[in-house]
Design an enzyme around this catalytic site. Structure first.
Site, PDB file in Angstrom:
ATOM      1  N   GLU A  75       0.758  -1.121  -0.063  1.00  0.00           N
ATOM      2  CA  GLU A  75       0.062   0.033  -0.123  1.00  0.00           C
ATOM      3  C   GLU A  75       0.777   1.365  -0.012  1.00  0.00           C
ATOM      4  O   GLU A  75       0.367   2.245  -0.540  1.00  0.00           O
ATOM      5  CB  GLU A  75      -0.958   0.000   1.236  1.00  0.00           C
ATOM      6  CG  GLU A  75      -1.934  -1.014   1.007  1.00  0.00           C
ATOM      7  CD  GLU A  75      -2.914  -1.098   2.348  1.00  0.00           C
ATOM      8  OE1 GLU A  75      -4.189  -0.549   2.066  1.00  0.00           O
ATOM      9  OE2 GLU A  75      -2.649  -1.605   3.191  1.00  0.00           O
ATOM     10  N   GLU A 113      -4.275  -9.762   3.649  1.00  0.00           N
ATOM     11  CA  GLU A 113      -4.982  -9.534   4.840  1.00  0.00           C
ATOM     12  C   GLU A 113      -6.225 -10.563   4.841  1.00  0.00           C
ATOM     13  O   GLU A 113      -6.367 -10.977   6.082  1.00  0.00           O
ATOM     14  CB  GLU A 113      -5.456  -7.956   4.694  1.00  0.00           C
ATOM     15  CG  GLU A 113      -4.365  -6.792   5.035  1.00  0.00           C
ATOM     16  CD  GLU A 113      -3.389  -6.662   4.082  1.00  0.00           C
ATOM     17  OE1 GLU A 113      -2.797  -5.596   3.967  1.00  0.00           O
ATOM     18  OE2 GLU A 113      -3.667  -7.280   2.806  1.00  0.00           O
TER      19      GLU A 113
END
Length: 285
Positions: free
Chosen positions: A134, A154
């Site tokens: 990210e 995740e």
């Protein structure tokens, strides 16, 4: 940090991230937790947020490079050991001190949701997973080593990528590619990332990665400091705004008169006419 250039103020402390200034106008931030695969604990998010806010305000700096220490990982995201320890301890101090257990408004490591003013080049050495990817997804230029690997795993551990990467992944790679990567949690290679326009280039080798990142940073630092800030703002506005025309209008209305009234536009045109290298002034934007 070695010899400190003459700055208006000292850079803020950043434990777990080495900050150096190897060349004029360039800041190098190296996440330095190789034993933890450069995962980031809560405190470091806030320290790096302060660092990049300082970077934007320091007039002599024009571009930053962010990388990870060692050759195994750029950053594998949050320090999950720290998160598990907090959950098991029953520590509820987040109710009164939420900054300890949350990201700043600029996101993961102060970068993943950062708007900012100046560009960041990401040099990806090894794994860029979860929040680590990210970070890269919101950098302005991304250079990957041949051994780089990217992923948002995740969902595999009962979480989701909440650092701002999911919408950026879709804007860059499209819904179907982004969905497959995020919903499966699979890891992609540097070659696939290049094919999906998720990195700019792959370095010749892992050993040349930082040198090649500096090559790009030097090119960026060589342009007009005013034009650098405005061009980046225009690109970011186009990414965020729903209308291309409105994105143009916002940047034009915000910057055009300031640019033309400033010394760097005149210097750039004079240097072009006189066939010489321009001598840029520090940006006041």
């Amino acid at each position: 940090m070695g010899s400190m250039p003459a700055f208006g103020s000292r850079p803020p402390p950043c434990s777990g991230c080495d900050v150096t200034f190897p060349e004029q106008h360039i800041m190098l931030a190296t996440i330095n937790r190789p034993r933890q695969l450069n995962s980031i604990p809560y405190e470091l998010h806030w320290q790096m947020d302060a660092l990049f806010r300082w970077f934007d305000k320091e007039p002599t700096l024009r571009v930053a490079i962010v990388t990870g220490a060692g050759d195994r990982a750029f950053c594998v995201g949050s320090d999950l050991i720290e998160i598990e320890r907090i959950k098991k301890s029953g520590d509820d101090s987040w109710k009164t001190e939420p900054y300890k257990y949350n990201h700043p408004s600029t996101g993961f490591a102060g970068i993943s949701r950062r708007e900012g003013k100046k560009p960041i080049v990401a040099a990806i050495n090894g794994y860029a997973l979860g929040g680590g990817w990210e970070i890269a997804l919101n950098c302005d230029v991304v250079i990957a080593s041949p051994s780089a690997r990217f992923g948002l795993p995740e969902a595999k551990v009962g979480l989701y990528a909440y650092g701002g990467g999911l919408p950026r992944l879709i804007r860059t790679a499209g819904l179907h590619v982004a969905s497959e990567i995020a919903l499966t949690g699979r890891t992609i290679t540097a070659k696939e990332a290049l094919h999906r326009n998720l990195v700019n280039r792959i370095s010749d080798s892992s050993q040349t990665l930082i040198d090649e990142a500096f090559d790009v940073a030097r090119e960026i630092a060589a342009v007009s400091p005013d034009a650098l800030i405005i061009t980046r703002a225009a690109l970011r506005e186009a990414l965020e705004a729903p209308s291309i025309e409105r994105a143009f209008q916002i940047t034009h209305e915000r910057f055009y008169e300031k640019l033309m009234a400033g010394p760097n536009s005149a210097e750039g045109l004079s240097a072009f006419r006189e066939k010489r290298q321009p001598k840029w002034k520090t940006s006041r934007l």
